[in-house]
Design a protein around this motif. Structure first.
Motif, short mmCIF file in Angstrom:
data_model
loop_
_atom_site.label_atom_id
_atom_site.label_comp_id
_atom_site.label_asym_id
_atom_site.label_seq_id
_atom_site.Cartn_x
_atom_site.Cartn_y
_atom_site.Cartn_z
N GLY A 103 -7.30 8.65 -3.23
CA GLY A 103 -7.62 7.48 -2.42
C GLY A 103 -6.83 6.28 -2.91
N THR B 237 0.83 -1.21 0.00
CA THR B 237 0.00 0.00 0.00
C THR B 237 0.86 1.25 0.00
OG1 THR B 237 -1.75 -1.18 1.19
CG2 THR B 237 -1.83 1.22 1.23
N ALA C 14 -7.11 -3.55 -6.13
CA ALA C 14 -6.27 -2.96 -7.18
C ALA C 14 -6.05 -3.98 -8.29
CB ALA C 14 -4.93 -2.52 -6.60
N ASP D 12 -6.58 2.28 -2.89
CA ASP D 12 -7.23 1.01 -2.60
C ASP D 12 -6.26 -0.12 -2.90
OD1 ASP D 12 -9.07 -1.13 -2.30
OD2 ASP D 12 -9.34 -1.14 -4.47
N SER D 13 -5.89 -0.83 -1.85
CA SER D 13 -4.97 -1.96 -2.04
C SER D 13 -5.71 -3.28 -2.20
CB SER D 13 -4.01 -2.06 -0.86
OG SER D 13 -4.72 -2.32 0.34
N VAL D 14 -6.97 -3.34 -1.77
CA VAL D 14 -7.70 -4.61 -1.71
C VAL D 14 -8.05 -5.12 -3.11
CG1 VAL D 14 -9.77 -5.77 -0.86
CG2 VAL D 14 -8.62 -4.09 0.57
N CYS E 59 -4.93 6.20 2.73
CA CYS E 59 -5.05 4.74 2.66
C CYS E 59 -5.44 4.10 3.98
CB CYS E 59 -3.74 4.13 2.15
SG CYS E 59 -2.35 4.38 3.26
#
Length: 328
Positions: free
Chosen positions: A267, A132, A273, A269-271, A243
């Motif tokens: 923003g 992230t 991506a 978003d790592s979930v 994040c």
């Protein structure tokens, strides 16, 4: 049989325990079976294991949003037994059984090839937090932020995202100012590359909509008033990435910095991506993160310790990264 941190719910309360499970219990919708070497405890894992927030949406659930290991069997065209992989997010540990376990059955589309430079343990020192942080740095770069523009503020700097962000940004030539509530860890942050360490209380209370311009950019994992004040202190045309929500999910701001100073808020978003972005992030981590800094930002625990560590991370008692050896 394999061991796992299993979460169950009764009377509205979450219960966590390390249990032995049969392979037949693994989710049938995964097409790649992975022998997990290492996992980690992120803040989201802490919330899930303690039940402090409604992270888990399907019960029972094996915790762990991160995992790294070796493919045991695959029905997916992209993966073969023996290949080393890393998993971050995609609802694993929330709606699909996760990686705080010795085995995980995952979807091949979720997996990323582990760069040769990293061991499975290295990958979990980095974990979702570091991945992230890399996504945040990449967002700053895409927005045109370069080192000579000025100081970059990293909030929640002694946490997982913050620690890796400090290390990455300093390695890339940025002057990093680290904000933390743990000033006794200033030396730790300076070793990672922080040029200056400030008390988080300077940012955590309600402030004016426009404040003295200081930051060229901000990497924020805290949210709430901290993010609002950081944005109010951005220089003209500055950029902030958001994040996390360690202070809160609220955003008590107004439009003044955006209209009068032309700042940008990204923003992160790592979930969910896309895979291409994930692969780029992991290749960048392999190239840009100085390996000697990894050891200083982590410590290892066994699977049996994961539940206690989850409680501590929610209480804010952990700095850096916690790596979980699931076979210990």
């Amino acid at each position: 049989m394999f061991n796992a941190v299993l979460l169950t719910q009764s009377d509205g309360k979450t219960h966590a325990a390390v249990v032995a499970l049969n392979d037949d219990a693994l989710p049938p919708d995964g097409d790649v079976l992975v022998a997990i070497d290492y996992s980690t405890i992120n803040y989201k894992d802490g919330l899930a294991i303690t039940g402090k927030a409604p992270v888990v949406r399907s019960w029972p659930m094996v915790a762990g949003i991160d995992g790294a290991g070796t493919v045991l069997a695959s029905k997916h065209a992209a993966w073969r037994p023996g290949e080393r992989v890393v998993l971050n997010g995609y609802g694993v540990g929330e709606t699909h059984w996760g990686c705080l376990a010795q085995k995980a059955r995952l979807r091949g589309d979720w997996l990323v090839k582990l760069p040769e430079r990293f061991s499975s343990r290295d990958a979990m020192i980095i974990g979702t937090a570091g991945y992230t942080a890399m996504l945040s740095v990449m967002a700053l770069e895409r927005s045109g932020v370069v080192p000579h523009h000025g100081d970059v503020l990293v909030t929640g700097a002694s946490g997982g995202v913050g620690s890796v962000a400090v290390a990455l940004l300093s390695s890339l030539g940025y002057r990093v100012v680290a904000s933390t509530g743990k000033l006794h860890e200033a030396e730790y942050l300076q070793v990672l590359g922080a040029a200056e360490v400030i008390d988080r209380r300077l940012l955590s209370e309600p402030g004016k909509p426009l404040q003295k311009e200081r930051w060229a950019a901000v990497v924020d994992s805290v949210g709430s008033h901290t993010l609002v004040n950081a944005i109010a202190q951005l220089r003209y045309g500055g950029v902030a990435t958001a994040c996390g929500l360690a202070q809160g999910m609220d955003f008590p701001a107004n439009m003044a910095p955006f209209i009068l100073r032309g700042v940008t808020l990204h923003g992160i978003d790592s979930v969910m991506a896309p895979r291409e972005l994930r692969e780029e992030a992991w290749q960048r981590l392999a190239h840009d993160l100085e390996p000697q800094k990894l050891g200083g930002m982590s410590h290892d625990v066994g699977l049996a310790d994961a539940i206690v560590v989850a409680q501590r991370i929610v209480r804010g008692e952990i700095h850096g990264r916690v790596v979980v050896d699931v076979n210990r």
